[in-house]
Design a protein around this motif. Structure first.
Motif, mmCIF file in Angstrom:
data_model
loop_
_atom_site.group_PDB
_atom_site.id
_atom_site.type_symbol
_atom_site.label_atom_id
_atom_site.label_comp_id
_atom_site.label_asym_id
_atom_site.label_seq_id
_atom_site.Cartn_x
_atom_site.Cartn_y
_atom_site.Cartn_z
ATOM 1 N N SER A 1 10.378 19.220 -99.798
ATOM 2 C CA SER A 1 10.141 17.772 -99.774
ATOM 3 C C SER A 1 8.770 17.451 -99.186
ATOM 4 O O SER A 1 8.020 16.639 -99.728
ATOM 5 C CB SER A 1 11.237 17.066 -98.966
ATOM 6 N N ILE B 1 14.184 11.538 -94.129
ATOM 7 C CA ILE B 1 13.186 11.212 -95.144
ATOM 8 C C ILE B 1 11.940 10.622 -94.486
ATOM 9 O O ILE B 1 10.805 10.957 -94.858
ATOM 10 C CB ILE B 1 13.769 10.231 -96.177
ATOM 11 N N TYR C 1 9.969 13.419 -93.031
ATOM 12 C CA TYR C 1 9.226 14.143 -94.068
ATOM 13 C C TYR C 1 7.951 13.390 -94.440
ATOM 14 O O TYR C 1 6.871 13.997 -94.593
ATOM 15 C CB TYR C 1 10.087 14.315 -95.328
ATOM 16 N N ILE D 1 14.911 22.699 -98.052
ATOM 17 C CA ILE D 1 14.808 21.328 -98.573
ATOM 18 C C ILE D 1 13.667 20.586 -97.894
ATOM 19 O O ILE D 1 12.894 19.872 -98.540
ATOM 20 C CB ILE D 1 16.146 20.575 -98.372
ATOM 21 N N ALA D 2 13.549 20.762 -96.574
ATOM 22 C CA ALA D 2 12.490 20.087 -95.823
ATOM 23 C C ALA D 2 11.112 20.562 -96.285
ATOM 24 O O ALA D 2 10.216 19.744 -96.522
ATOM 25 C CB ALA D 2 12.675 20.337 -94.329
ATOM 26 N N PHE E 1 6.006 18.475 -101.625
ATOM 27 C CA PHE E 1 5.943 17.560 -102.769
ATOM 28 C C PHE E 1 5.252 16.253 -102.387
ATOM 29 O O PHE E 1 4.352 15.768 -103.089
ATOM 30 C CB PHE E 1 7.366 17.285 -103.264
ATOM 31 N N ILE E 2 5.667 15.671 -101.252
ATOM 32 C CA ILE E 2 5.085 14.393 -100.804
ATOM 33 C C ILE E 2 3.625 14.574 -100.414
ATOM 34 O O ILE E 2 2.769 13.752 -100.758
ATOM 35 C CB ILE E 2 5.902 13.823 -99.625
ATOM 36 N N SER F 1 4.135 14.605 -93.801
ATOM 37 C CA SER F 1 3.241 14.698 -94.955
ATOM 38 C C SER F 1 1.967 13.898 -94.738
ATOM 39 O O SER F 1 0.877 14.314 -95.150
ATOM 40 C CB SER F 1 3.965 14.196 -96.212
#
Length: 366
Positions: free
Chosen positions: A165, A27, A30, A161-162, A168-169, A34
């Motif tokens: 994520s 996380i 990510y 998923i990465a 989105f972020i 981002s």
């Protein structure tokens, strides 16, 4: 609570924070990716936010969405263009007969072996041919396309998923430039809030210039190396692969260009392994070395001063030592992250530890 108790609580808090970062490392990765993407896309968002058609202005959410789509479009085009070239080059390397290659280079290897043995502590026991075969075999094995794509196929779920994520972020970081700052400030003590805000603002400005400049430097260096190697006689696909790798390695100051040039020389030899060494391979290596040298001169005169002098503001010896230390701790990835990490540490030190002479001297140019 006395001073000693406060230090103990701070130490316990740092340990718990470190354990949480380690446990949720995916996380954290990510979020950091981002943040970098938001830095790169921030100029586009700012431009779109200023667009005005009569009374209509571009909403922040739309600006962020367009910028995010543009970022992913560039990445898709990049991978769609270059991955097949890299795969073809890797496939070609995987078909090389290492022993036959060593036999074709037997005479120059023997001459070099004699020269090294003359000054080596091992004397006549030194066997350069065996060293070349072992290392080149390892290099070719790395290029085994089937194993690489086989391992990637098993991780497609995690990749999806990465990507989701990070997208989105990044969207919300682009939409609200203060979102990340606000999140960090919430974790800081109230009495240090102003200092933390100042630190984050300085870091954001420095790293935004650094990453945007670095992005263009990688593209320009890769482009120049590709054009130069194509001119001196390498196939365009091979030149693109070498240029791509050289551009990415150029992120590492001082050492990166050497790594990129060495990789290029190895590929140059491997793709012309059946040619005569003295009449064809050796002149080709000379021309390739000239290309890398010219690109580095252009990079040092034009590109790097605009990036490092304006964002890092550190002595070259400082940067070199930091890169060596980061490389010893975390390899190539550590060397790539050395400068931005060092920049962050210097800004934090300047804000909270400027009473020390050492810190004051180290951060005087920030």
């Amino acid at each position: 609570m006395n001073g000693k108790g406060k230090y103990i609580l701070v130490a316990i808090g740092l340990i718990i924070l470190g354990l949480m970062v380690w446990y949720f490392s995916n996380i954290v990765a990510y979020i950091l990716i981002s943040v970098v993407l938001s830095f790169i896309g921030r100029p586009v968002v700012d431009f779109l936010n200023k667009v005005k058609i009569r009374k209509w202005t571009c909403p922040p959410a739309l600006s962020a969405g367009i910028t995010l789509i543009l970022l992913w479009f560039v990445m898709v085009i990049f991978f769609r263009t270059f991955i097949p070239m890299v795969a073809d080059q890797a496939e070609e390397l995987s078909t090389i007969d290492v022993n036959a290659a060593a036999r074709s280079l037997e005479e120059p290897i023997k001459n070099l072996e004699t020269l090294i043995a003359k000054y080596s502590a091992e004397g006549d026991d030194f066997n350069l041919k065996a060293v070349v075969i072992d290392n080149f075999t390892s290099f070719v094995k790395i290029s085994d396309v089937s194993s690489i794509f086989g391992s990637l196929a098993g991780t497609l779920g995690n990749i999806f998923i990465a990507l989701f994520s990070i997208s989105f972020i990044t969207f919300f970081f682009l939409k609200d430039s203060s979102l990340f700052t606000s999140g960090v400030v919430l974790m800081a003590p109230a009495k240090h809030e102003e200092g933390v805000l100042h630190v984050l603002d300085s870091i954001k400005n420095l790293l935004m210039r650094y990453f945007v400049g670095l992005f263009f430097e990688v593209i320009l260096v890769g482009f120049l190396v590709t054009i130069g190697l194509s001119i001196v006689g390498l196939p365009f696909g091979t030149a693109v692969v070498i240029g791509l790798f050289a551009g990415m390695m150029n992120v590492i100051p001082y050492i990166g260009p050497i790594i990129g040039a060495t990789f290029g020389m190895i590929i140059g030899i491997a793709t012309n392994i059946h040619a005569d060494f003295y009449t064809e391979i050796l002149p080709l290596l000379g021309y390739m070395a000239l290309v890398f040298a010219c690109v580095q001169i252009i990079d040092n005169i034009l590109f790097q001063p605009l990036i490092y002098s304006n964002s890092v503001n550190a002595h070259p010896l400082e940067i070199f030592i930091v890169i060596i230390m980061a490389g010893s701790m975390a390899g190539i990835i550590g060397m790539m992250l050395a400068i931005p990490s060092y920049t962050i540490m210097r800004v934090i030190a300047k804000e909270f530890f400027n009473q020390y002479r050492f810190v004051k001297k180290l951060t005087q140019n920030i």
